[in-house]
Write a protein that holds these residues in place. Sequence first.
Motif, PDB file in Angstrom:
ATOM      1  N   SER A 195      -0.417  -3.716   4.883  1.00  0.00           N
ATOM      2  CA  SER A 195      -0.837  -4.527   3.822  1.00  0.00           C
ATOM      3  C   SER A 195       0.946  -5.192   3.372  1.00  0.00           C
ATOM      4  O   SER A 195       1.737  -3.780   3.494  1.00  0.00           O
ATOM      5  N   THR A 251       0.945  -1.068  -0.208  1.00  0.00           N
ATOM      6  CA  THR A 251      -0.037   0.006   0.333  1.00  0.00           C
ATOM      7  C   THR A 251       0.931   1.278   0.110  1.00  0.00           C
ATOM      8  O   THR A 251       2.358   1.120   0.039  1.00  0.00           O
ATOM      9  N   ARG A 252      -0.143   2.346  -0.157  1.00  0.00           N
ATOM     10  CA  ARG A 252       0.490   4.028  -0.451  1.00  0.00           C
ATOM     11  C   ARG A 252       0.082   4.713   0.948  1.00  0.00           C
ATOM     12  O   ARG A 252      -1.105   4.732  -0.532  1.00  0.00           O
ATOM     13  N   LYS A 253       0.314   5.503   1.528  1.00  0.00           N
ATOM     14  CA  LYS A 253      -1.017   6.509   2.395  1.00  0.00           C
ATOM     15  C   LYS A 253      -0.588   6.959   1.223  1.00  0.00           C
ATOM     16  O   LYS A 253       0.261   8.397   0.073  1.00  0.00           O
ATOM     17  N   SER A 297      -0.058  -9.103   6.078  1.00  0.00           N
ATOM     18  CA  SER A 297      -0.769  -7.880   6.675  1.00  0.00           C
ATOM     19  C   SER A 297      -0.564  -8.208   8.260  1.00  0.00           C
ATOM     20  O   SER A 297      -0.423  -9.757   8.767  1.00  0.00           O
ATOM     21  N   SER A 323       0.372 -12.103   0.246  1.00  0.00           N
ATOM     22  CA  SER A 323       0.091 -11.095   0.694  1.00  0.00           C
ATOM     23  C   SER A 323       0.288 -11.628   2.262  1.00  0.00           C
ATOM     24  O   SER A 323       0.269 -12.594   3.381  1.00  0.00           O
TER      25      SER A 323
END
Length: 269
Positions: free
Chosen positions: A109, A24-26, A161, A159
């Motif tokens: 993640s 992910t990227r904010k 988490s 993945s």
Amino acid sequence: MRPIWKGMLSFGLVNIPVSLVPATRKQAINFNQLRKSDYSRVQYKKVAAIDGKEVPADQIVKGYEVSPDSYVVISDAELEQISPEQSRVIDIEDFCRLDEIDPRHYDASYYLVPNEGAGKAYALLLRALKESNVVGIAKIVKHQKEYLVAIRPTEGALSLSTMLFPEELISTADLEVKPDIELSDKELSMAKLLVESQISKFDPNKYRNEYYNAVYNLIITKAEKEQISCVTENEHASAGKVIDIMAALEASIKAIEEKEKPKRKKKTG
């Protein structure tokens, strides 16, 4: 993508060399704080509350407040002694059904990527998890902290988490919610009808970060029209010199646009 961790993913006697990369990227636009009168940057300094004097980094220690103005001081050496052992192995301890995990446990993640020569073992675990419809539960030590993690198949890759431990979740018992309020059959029937009439398959692509886009467009518009009066570090505040900072703005906006390109391609594709 640059790996943030490298090691082994292990289940049973199978060891898979893997790298951990962000999944992910904010999406956020960060602002600097400026003095209103001349737009000079506002800096932060660490000062002692008792006398207001600046405290150098080597004079700062960690303290836990046990009562008002009373602290237990903990040294870095003491923390290192009880830090989890730095391990390069993610050892899957259990397998469980995905629907048995409370979504509140999920935190950040990542993707697990196979290192050279690990393709077959990686594909084996990926396929086994997918066909068995289970999630692997393990622990990982990252940045001197131990995390509980869930490993599952996601669009042809594994993945990972990170998860919150049970004691990190706030119980609903602490909330002022009364679930036992009496409801009539008619009220419940109408509510269910309303909900069921709007059921659809979840499609994350239909949702957009509207606030981010609005702020981004505002920056673009103002950058094209305005010059900003500001003071550089080498200029005295009273100079009040007006400088053209379009070059700096354009560089910042270009960086934002580079982040936006993949989303635009998806939208037009």
